[in-house]
Write an enzyme that holds these catalytic residues in place. Sequence first.
Site, PDB file in Angstrom:
ATOM      1  N   PHE A 140      -4.357   4.337  -5.713  1.00  0.00           N
ATOM      2  CA  PHE A 140      -3.689   3.771  -6.792  1.00  0.00           C
ATOM      3  C   PHE A 140      -4.690   2.758  -7.161  1.00  0.00           C
ATOM      4  CE2 PHE A 140      -1.443   0.470  -8.106  1.00  0.00           C
ATOM      5  CZ  PHE A 140      -0.317   0.983 -10.295  1.00  0.00           C
ATOM      6  N   GLY A 180       0.365  -0.778  -0.026  1.00  0.00           N
ATOM      7  CA  GLY A 180      -0.281   0.205   0.014  1.00  0.00           C
ATOM      8  C   GLY A 180       0.926   1.227   0.020  1.00  0.00           C
ATOM      9  N   LEU A 181       0.170   2.449   0.546  1.00  0.00           N
ATOM     10  CA  LEU A 181       0.882   3.700   0.521  1.00  0.00           C
ATOM     11  C   LEU A 181       1.783   3.981  -0.921  1.00  0.00           C
ATOM     12  CD1 LEU A 181       3.117   3.108   3.484  1.00  0.00           C
ATOM     13  CD2 LEU A 181       1.522   4.287   3.760  1.00  0.00           C
ATOM     14  N   CYS A 182       0.115   4.031  -1.812  1.00  0.00           N
ATOM     15  CA  CYS A 182       1.223   4.517  -2.815  1.00  0.00           C
ATOM     16  C   CYS A 182      -0.719   5.433  -3.998  1.00  0.00           C
ATOM     17  CB  CYS A 182       0.580   3.362  -4.295  1.00  0.00           C
ATOM     18  SG  CYS A 182      -0.468   2.104  -3.727  1.00  0.00           S
ATOM     19  N   GLY A 183      -0.927   5.992  -2.772  1.00  0.00           N
ATOM     20  CA  GLY A 183      -2.400   7.046  -2.822  1.00  0.00           C
ATOM     21  C   GLY A 183      -3.796   6.210  -3.018  1.00  0.00           C
TER      22      GLY A 183
END
Length: 290
Positions: free
Chosen positions: A91, A86-89
């Site tokens: 996406f 995760g931690l990809c907005g």
Amino acid sequence: MAALKDIKRKIKGIQKTRQITKAMNMVAAAKFKTAYGKMENFRAYSSELERIFTDLLRTVELDSHPLLAVRDSGRIRAVVISSDRGLCGSFNTNLFKFTEAFLKEKKGEKKEVSLIPVGRKGRDYFRRKINLADERTDVLANLDISQVSGIIDPLAASFLASQFDELYLIYNHFVNASLQRPKIIRLLPMAVDLAGLSPDKAVADCIYEPQARVLLDRLFPLQLQVQLYQALVETAAGENGARMAAMDNATKNCDELNRSLTLKYNKARQAAITAELMDIVGGAEALAQG
């Protein structure tokens, strides 16, 4: 003083968070550079293979090949490519919304739909929502063509065995580092659009060795692998681009919050000092009067 300690503790926490987001931004930038280079290099290969494949298709009857013939569609399978981390907005969120709209449309047409999520996030999101025919994780971390053939070859065999009627591929198409758009393509029966293309005399005059149909049989599995691999490398580049942008925004937010809390801390400290001075002055006046 308790309020000052709380504010100071928050400032230290935000500074540590900023260090993490900044480091993740730098790591994502390095991975993005590698993934983007791989994607750009592969685009030239996939484009040339598609041109050769299209030239071959002009020489045969499109409904003569089992991977091209369209049949009554009652059972649909879709490969959905998401990230493992995760931690990809937004996406993955945008991809999942797009996929759910596709599922809703097909279910409205009374179709039986099953998914094959490629990526941990997609698997975790869809496994309680719909039947999963299969699942693959950690593909993007060690991406090579052998993994792709391990995914697509059994699906082609299942299609030929009439276990399902259509196969779709859903992924995030790479536009630039900060923009990825969900995209869907039909893999099987392979979507071929030759409308508007005039016959190429040079192609018609070509002599194929072996024959065009034999070449087509050999190129079909390769073309399917290339389409899936192209989607995977675009997903890898898009994921790292999205994470790079998300961590950059998070770092900026940390800076802004740090400035706000520092200002609040200074005001609270000034108010505390002023209150202490007032107490000292008041005490001094009381002693003088006494």
